[in-house]
Scaffold this motif. Structure first.
Motif, short mmCIF file in Angstrom:
data_model
loop_
_atom_site.label_atom_id
_atom_site.label_comp_id
_atom_site.label_asym_id
_atom_site.label_seq_id
_atom_site.Cartn_x
_atom_site.Cartn_y
_atom_site.Cartn_z
N SER A 31 -11.77 8.97 -2.19
CA SER A 31 -11.09 7.65 -1.64
C SER A 31 -9.73 8.14 -0.82
CB SER A 31 -10.58 6.48 -2.64
OG SER A 31 -11.96 5.81 -3.05
N LEU B 148 -7.13 -6.27 -2.11
CA LEU B 148 -6.71 -5.28 -1.38
C LEU B 148 -7.40 -4.99 -0.05
CD1 LEU B 148 -7.26 -2.59 -4.19
CD2 LEU B 148 -5.16 -3.93 -3.73
N GLN C 134 -10.72 -4.75 -5.69
CA GLN C 134 -10.13 -5.10 -4.30
C GLN C 134 -10.16 -6.61 -4.42
OE1 GLN C 134 -13.29 -4.64 -1.44
NE2 GLN C 134 -11.79 -5.02 0.24
N TYR D 209 -8.88 1.69 -1.31
CA TYR D 209 -7.29 1.45 -1.81
C TYR D 209 -7.09 1.46 -3.30
CZ TYR D 209 -5.79 0.93 3.00
OH TYR D 209 -5.59 1.01 4.39
N THR E 77 0.65 -1.08 -0.02
CA THR E 77 -0.15 0.19 -0.15
C THR E 77 0.97 1.39 -0.03
OG1 THR E 77 -1.60 -1.26 1.20
CG2 THR E 77 -1.88 1.20 1.06
N LYS F 279 -4.10 6.89 0.67
CA LYS F 279 -3.38 5.83 0.50
C LYS F 279 -4.04 5.03 -0.72
CE LYS F 279 -1.69 4.32 4.95
NZ LYS F 279 -1.61 3.31 6.01
N LEU F 280 -3.43 4.40 -1.69
CA LEU F 280 -3.99 3.55 -2.74
C LEU F 280 -2.85 2.43 -2.87
CD1 LEU F 280 -4.56 6.45 -5.28
CD2 LEU F 280 -6.21 4.97 -4.08
N GLN F 281 -3.26 1.34 -3.50
CA GLN F 281 -2.53 0.22 -3.66
C GLN F 281 -2.69 -0.13 -5.21
OE1 GLN F 281 -2.89 -2.99 -1.21
NE2 GLN F 281 -1.11 -4.13 -1.94
#
Length: 429
Positions: free
Chosen positions: A83, A125, A120, A130, A60, A89-91
């Motif tokens: 978001s 995720l 996800q 994310y 992440t 945060k992002l993944q």
């Protein structure tokens, strides 16, 4: 040309020797990133066209984003912006091209949220938020959920150049080429990489200038500072380009910083933060210029530099207004040094300046063909033949000297050709 008021009053600014351009770099060059693109069938006339893209970080990442200021913004912009507000945060991200999911009401929001959930599930995720979701293409058309689901089944994430190229191809609409760049520098003695991929060819104008840009880095960066650095870099790159004067509904620039380089977290107290900022700014400018070079119907790449301005904001306003002027752009297409259109655009820019000593030069300082057409508000005689030769080049440089301070700014644009009208009159992206 002889020394005169048209000459620049500053030395060229060179980047830090710590920053190195990666000639073969791509969106997956930073550690821990993988990507792919697939043909989901959003363009019935081109079923083999890659039109669904996925980017993934094995960890992440701290994330930041800058979005369109068009009030009629697309559903995925709203969802992704919300978001980021949750944790910064992002993944992963999922982007479809061909259908913009703009002007689609509540159903458009539902589909964007569903895209987060399905990504996800596929990538396991930690949270739906994310996942960033993007769309680009025709306004008023909903992305087909069945095509997205089927396309995701085809995605095979990889970190090699081939996988990265498929990602970059899948985000395109009317673009004729992919747009990528990458840089590497040392921070705390550790190699840190930044890379980006963008799309954009038409509906390009500041705030932002339809375009998407995705940036990855393995640096560790404090989240609020990352947002500050991205906004500053966007202001000096994507917000200084114009193809046609239209700000899109879907414009988005995202950066993911996953920290796998192992450096000490970058903030304003870090000794290397200015090098990182410069590398990010250079990367954004590379992508912004690539968008201009691929402008719909464009035959010329135009750089306008304003020097000796009271503030950088004033210089940027002047430069942006010139490259955005349709009168100026058509003159460049016609290869006509109608410098009055340049002066007019400067005067209309809204910058807090005086034009009493306005000077305009066509061509770079070291170009033997460079000509000064206006010198401290006094017209200069020049060779029409030389001017025509300068304007026949695929790249045109114009320097505007305000003689009012120490600040400067650049903006980039293209000419407005007959082909631009044909492209936008007869087909949808």
């Amino acid at each position: 040309m002889s020394q005169s008021a048209c000459q620049p009053t500053r030395q060229p600014i060179h980047h830090s020797p710590a920053i190195r351009h990666l000639k073969d770099g791509h969106i997956c060059s930073p550690q821990g990133f993988s990507a792919d693109g697939a043909a989901a069938g959003f363009r019935p006339a081109k079923p083999e066209c890659l039109d669904l893209a996925v980017l993934y970080s094995q960890q992440t990442a701290h994330a930041a984003g800058v979005f369109t200021r068009n009030l009629f913004c697309a559903a995925p912009v709203t969802v992704t912006r919300d978001s980021l507000h949750k944790e910064s945060k992002l993944q992963a991200l999922l982007c479809n091209s061909g259908q913009a999911n703009a002007g689609t009401g509540e159903e458009g929001l539902k589909i964007s949220l569903w895209k987060q959930q399905i990504l996800q599930q596929k990538l396991r995720l930690g949270q739906p938020h994310y996942a960033a979701v993007m769309s680009t293409g025709v306004i008023g058309v909903l992305p087909d959920k069945d095509k997205i689901a089927a396309g995701l089944e085809k995605i095979k994430l990889g970190s090699d150049a081939h996988s990265a190229r498929r990602f970059s191809q899948a985000i395109l609409t009317t673009d004729t080429c992919t747009k990528t760049s990458a840089y590497r520098l040392e921070i705390d003695g550790k190699p840190v990489t930044l890379a980006g991929s963008a799309k954009g060819s038409g509906m390009i104008h500041p705030n932002m200038a339809t375009m998407l840009a995705f940036i990855t880095t393995d640096a560790s960066v404090e989240p609020l500072f990352l947002q500050e650095l991205l906004r500053s870099s966007v202001e000096r790159s994507f917000n200084r380009i114009s193809v046609d004067g239209d700000t899109s509904t879907n414009d988005t620039v995202l950066i993911l910083a996953n920290g796998l380089a192992g450096n000490r977290e970058i903030n304003r107290n870090h000794p290397d933060w200015k090098d990182f900022r410069q590398a990010l700014e250079m990367l954004c400018q590379d992508l912004a210029k690539a968008i201009i070079r691929d402008g719909e119907g464009a035959t010329k790449f135009i750089e306008v530099e304003v020097i000796s301005a009271p503030t950088e904001q004033d210089a940027a306003l002047c430069a942006r207004h010139v490259v955005s002027s349709n009168l100026f752009k058509t003159a460049m297409y016609g290869e006509d040094i109608n410098w009055g259109r340049i002066a007019c655009a400067v005067g209309n820019s809204g910058a807090k300046i005086s034009t009493e000593r306005l000077s305009i030069t066509l061509g770079r300082e070291d170009d033997p063909d460079a000509i000064c057409v206006l010198d401290s508000n006094n017209p200069r005689s020049f060779s029409e033949e030389t001017a025509a030769r300068l304007l026949s080049r695929p790249e045109i440089y114009i320097r505007i000297n305000l003689h009012q301070g120490l600040s400067h700014a650049n903006a980039w644009g293209n000419d407005l050709s007959l082909d631009y009208v044909k492209i936008n009159a007869h087909k949808r992206s």
